[in-house]
Scaffold this motif. Structure first.
Motif, mmCIF file in Angstrom:
data_model
loop_
_atom_site.group_PDB
_atom_site.id
_atom_site.type_symbol
_atom_site.label_atom_id
_atom_site.label_comp_id
_atom_site.label_asym_id
_atom_site.label_seq_id
_atom_site.Cartn_x
_atom_site.Cartn_y
_atom_site.Cartn_z
ATOM 1 N N ALA A 278 90.397 51.206 -7.921
ATOM 2 C CA ALA A 278 91.147 49.956 -8.058
ATOM 3 C C ALA A 278 90.476 49.005 -9.043
ATOM 4 N N LEU A 279 89.140 48.995 -9.070
ATOM 5 C CA LEU A 279 88.431 48.158 -10.044
ATOM 6 C C LEU A 279 88.670 48.660 -11.468
ATOM 7 N N GLU A 280 88.646 49.966 -11.668
ATOM 8 C CA GLU A 280 88.857 50.521 -13.007
ATOM 9 C C GLU A 280 90.289 50.293 -13.488
ATOM 10 N N GLU A 281 91.261 50.319 -12.581
ATOM 11 C CA GLU A 281 92.657 50.112 -12.953
ATOM 12 C C GLU A 281 93.042 48.627 -12.969
ATOM 13 N N LYS A 282 92.073 47.736 -12.704
ATOM 14 C CA LYS A 282 92.294 46.292 -12.711
ATOM 15 C C LYS A 282 93.259 45.844 -11.607
ATOM 16 N N THR A 283 93.401 46.667 -10.572
ATOM 17 C CA THR A 283 94.209 46.234 -9.421
ATOM 18 C C THR A 283 93.507 45.113 -8.684
ATOM 19 N N ILE A 284 92.190 45.196 -8.592
ATOM 20 C CA ILE A 284 91.381 44.117 -8.024
ATOM 21 C C ILE A 284 90.324 43.758 -9.054
ATOM 22 N N GLN A 285 89.924 42.501 -9.073
ATOM 23 C CA GLN A 285 88.933 42.021 -10.027
ATOM 24 C C GLN A 285 87.516 42.119 -9.489
ATOM 25 N N GLY A 286 87.391 42.290 -8.193
ATOM 26 C CA GLY A 286 86.082 42.401 -7.554
ATOM 27 C C GLY A 286 86.264 42.973 -6.166
ATOM 28 N N LEU A 287 85.150 43.275 -5.496
ATOM 29 C CA LEU A 287 85.243 43.827 -4.149
ATOM 30 C C LEU A 287 85.895 42.809 -3.208
ATOM 31 N N PRO A 288 86.734 43.257 -2.308
ATOM 32 C CA PRO A 288 87.391 42.328 -1.376
ATOM 33 C C PRO A 288 86.429 41.883 -0.277
ATOM 34 N N ASN A 289 86.790 40.769 0.374
ATOM 35 C CA ASN A 289 85.970 40.324 1.501
ATOM 36 C C ASN A 289 86.365 41.017 2.798
ATOM 37 N N ARG A 290 87.551 41.643 2.836
ATOM 38 C CA ARG A 290 87.950 42.423 4.006
ATOM 39 C C ARG A 290 89.040 43.413 3.590
ATOM 40 N N ILE A 291 89.108 44.515 4.345
ATOM 41 C CA ILE A 291 90.082 45.574 4.096
ATOM 42 C C ILE A 291 90.837 45.819 5.390
ATOM 43 N N LEU A 292 92.150 45.741 5.323
ATOM 44 C CA LEU A 292 92.997 46.030 6.478
ATOM 45 C C LEU A 292 93.698 47.355 6.200
ATOM 46 N N VAL A 293 93.412 48.359 7.013
ATOM 47 C CA VAL A 293 93.891 49.724 6.787
ATOM 48 C C VAL A 293 94.989 50.039 7.789
ATOM 49 N N PHE A 294 96.168 50.445 7.291
ATOM 50 C CA PHE A 294 97.299 50.815 8.126
ATOM 51 C C PHE A 294 97.492 52.331 8.088
ATOM 52 N N GLY A 295 97.804 52.890 9.234
ATOM 53 C CA GLY A 295 98.149 54.299 9.334
ATOM 54 C C GLY A 295 99.067 54.489 10.524
ATOM 55 N N HIS A 296 99.905 55.503 10.464
ATOM 56 C CA HIS A 296 100.850 55.760 11.543
ATOM 57 C C HIS A 296 100.325 56.896 12.399
ATOM 58 N N PHE A 297 99.972 56.578 13.635
ATOM 59 C CA PHE A 297 99.314 57.489 14.578
ATOM 60 C C PHE A 297 98.036 58.036 13.947
ATOM 61 N N ILE A 298 97.076 57.141 13.779
ATOM 62 C CA ILE A 298 95.874 57.455 13.009
ATOM 63 C C ILE A 298 94.827 58.222 13.812
ATOM 64 N N ARG A 299 95.129 58.571 15.046
ATOM 65 C CA ARG A 299 94.158 59.352 15.800
ATOM 66 C C ARG A 299 93.831 60.666 15.092
ATOM 67 N N GLY A 300 94.864 61.317 14.570
ATOM 68 C CA GLY A 300 94.614 62.546 13.834
ATOM 69 C C GLY A 300 94.057 62.299 12.450
ATOM 70 N N ASP A 301 94.471 61.219 11.805
ATOM 71 C CA ASP A 301 93.993 60.929 10.448
ATOM 72 C C ASP A 301 92.522 60.542 10.431
ATOM 73 N N LEU A 302 92.080 59.767 11.421
ATOM 74 C CA LEU A 302 90.683 59.352 11.460
ATOM 75 C C LEU A 302 89.751 60.537 11.672
#
Length: 495
Positions: A145-169
């Motif tokens: 994301a930094l290389e693609e200029k989506t974000i200009q710097g590291l975020p102060n927090r990340i909120l991660v969404f997943g649908h039934f993430i028990r298997g994904d985690l």
């Protein structure tokens, strides 16, 4: 006898073992053999002495090395980002009459404002060593994301969404080391309120943890909810990360296809939307003879990734984007419609937060339902200091009558009666969902301190069923006349 062995000192245990061996000359009774087996499991005095010596030597070496101070890791103040992620795998037999998941890829879609970045981690092999850790996966996502200029710097927090993430985690290599940092919720897993600590050492994968091993590293404090990541220059920063399962934010816990229709982003079909033929496929050499269906489809995503990699990646990215879009929509609803500062992890949590906000806060709400908020101090073993915490307790008036009300509750039953023969037809029994809770909202707060109970009285069948002269009441009276009911009535006044 075997149960009492553990109460003896190591020296007494050695003496008892020698006595039992010499007494029978190897021909001990069954009771003595059990006692000797229990002794074998107990640490001897020599082993305990060797362990204590080793611990003392390690402590002395640590003191001689001197203090090791590390520079504090700063917290970056970049804008927050939202991430939707998903994993694809195939379930295969392991040759031991059991099954295991072979992880194929982990995909993520990061969004900051109106810009997006997409990242996919393809596994090099089927073993767990080929999987990424949580921290490495998200650092590489942020670097992209930094290389693609989506974000200009590291975020102060990340909120991660997943649908039934028990298997994904569980697709992450180090999940089993961090499993206890997650909170079980309705057959799935979500982050606690604080978040997580993820150990990171550049792009190098940390050593694999066993799935039953506790995470006891110095950088893995249970109560510190931040991850240490690096920017493109290698500078370390602390970033808070939190996982939210969108299935707990979906009415009825519906699947991802239903969620996609809600947000206008349909879940892709491998055959109808992506043009993958619904036909037999060449089997992988290592899977021959394992009785797996060799056809292109959701059950054999390994064959789809092998022969149609572009379509398979598009399918995986779409699932991650659906979870992201629905999570963003729910977050906007919580903020704009309900004026909540953060998105709770469940629909019930949204309702609870809304009630607390409308009540004027936790203290006002506790007072409304007859409870009190008190500040209590307790000694924290880990931090070795006293910590104060607010806790809700029952008021004296509620404490007296609460158990009485619980004992009086029996349940409810709906019945319909009709006088005479009923006509032939379809009969409907209408019910009002939430009728009791809706009616209770019209009540004013009860004054539990002024509550009182009336003297008990005996209830007979004539007072319960009316006049016992009718056929129905006479029939019921035969069973109830000898068993009068004892009743007591509580009287409450409103504030």
């Amino acid at each position: 006898m075997a149960e009492d062995v553990s109460k003896l000192s190591p020296g007494e245990q050695e003496a008892l073992a020698a006595f039992l061996a010499a007494r029978r000359g190897g021909g001990a009774t069954e009771t003595e053999r059990k006692a000797m087996q229990a002794l074998a499991k107990q640490p001897s005095a020599r082993r305990l002495q060797a362990r204590m010596k080793k611990e003392i030597q390690a402590g002395i070496a640590k003191l001689k090395a001197g203090p090791n101070f590390e520079a504090p890791v700063p917290t970056y103040d970049g804008p927050p980002v939202r991430v939707g992620f998903d994993a694809e795998w195939v379930t295969v037999p392991d040759g031991k009459k059991r099954y295991k998941n072979e992880i194929l890829c982990i995909t993520a879609v990061l969004q900051c404002g109106a810009l997006q970045s997409r990242y996919i981690y393809r596994m090099r092999g089927p073993s767990r060593e080929d999987r990424p850790t949580m921290a490495v996966f998200f650092q590489r996502l942020l670097h992209l994301a930094l290389e693609e200029k989506t974000i200009q710097g590291l975020p102060n927090r990340i909120l991660v969404f997943g649908h039934f993430i028990r298997g994904d985690l569980a697709s992450f290599r180090d999940f089993w080391g961090y499993k206890k940092q997650f909170r079980g919720l309705g057959k799935t897993l979500v982050s606690g309120r604080a978040g997580h600590v993820l150990e990171l050492t550049g792009d190098k994968l940390p050593p694999q943890r066993d799935r039953k091993e506790e995470d006891t590293s110095a950088n893995s404090s249970r109560d510190f909810g931040q991850a240490t990541l690096r920017d493109l220059k290698g500078q370390r920063y602390k970033v808070r990360i939190r996982f939210v399962d969108t299935i707990k934010l979906t009415p009825g816990g519906k699947n991802l296809e239903y969620v996609g229709k809600m947000v206008g982003l349909g879940k892709l079909d491998l055959h109808r939307d992506l043009g993958i033929p619904e036909a037999p496929a060449p089997e992988r050499p290592e899977m021959i003879g394992r009785k797996l269906p060799a056809r292109y489809g959701k059950e054999r995503m390994d064959l789809v990734f092998r022969d149609y990699p572009a379509e398979a990646e598009r399918y995986a990215f779409q699932d991650a984007e659906i979870a992201l879009k629905y999570g963003l929509w729910m977050e906007s609803q919580a903020r704009e419609q309900f004026s909540l500062p953060r998105l709770p992890g469940t629909l019930a949590g949204i309702a609870t937060a809304l009630i607390l906000r409308m009540s004027g806060g936790a203290d006002k709400h506790a007072e409304m339902i007859g409870r009190e908020v008190r500040t209590q101090a307790y000694f924290h073993e880990k931090h070795r200091k006293f910590i104060t915490r607010k806790r809700e307790i029952s008021s004296p008036g509620l404490e007296i009558y609460e158990q009485f009300a619980k004992n009086a509750y029996h349940g409810g039953r709906n019945e319909c009666f009709y006088h005479g023969p009923t006509p032939v037809g379809v009969w409907y029994d209408y019910d009002l969902p939430g009728a009791y809770t809706t009616a209770l909202t019209a009540l004013r707060p009860l004054d539990y301190e002024k509550a009182y109970s009336e003297p008990t009285r005996m209830l007979t069948t004539s007072t319960i069923w009316g006049s016992p002269g009718s056929h129905l009441n006479s029939h019921l009276a035969r069973g109830f006349r000898a068993c009068p009911c004892v009743a007591s009535t509580m009287r409450f006044s409103f504030r």
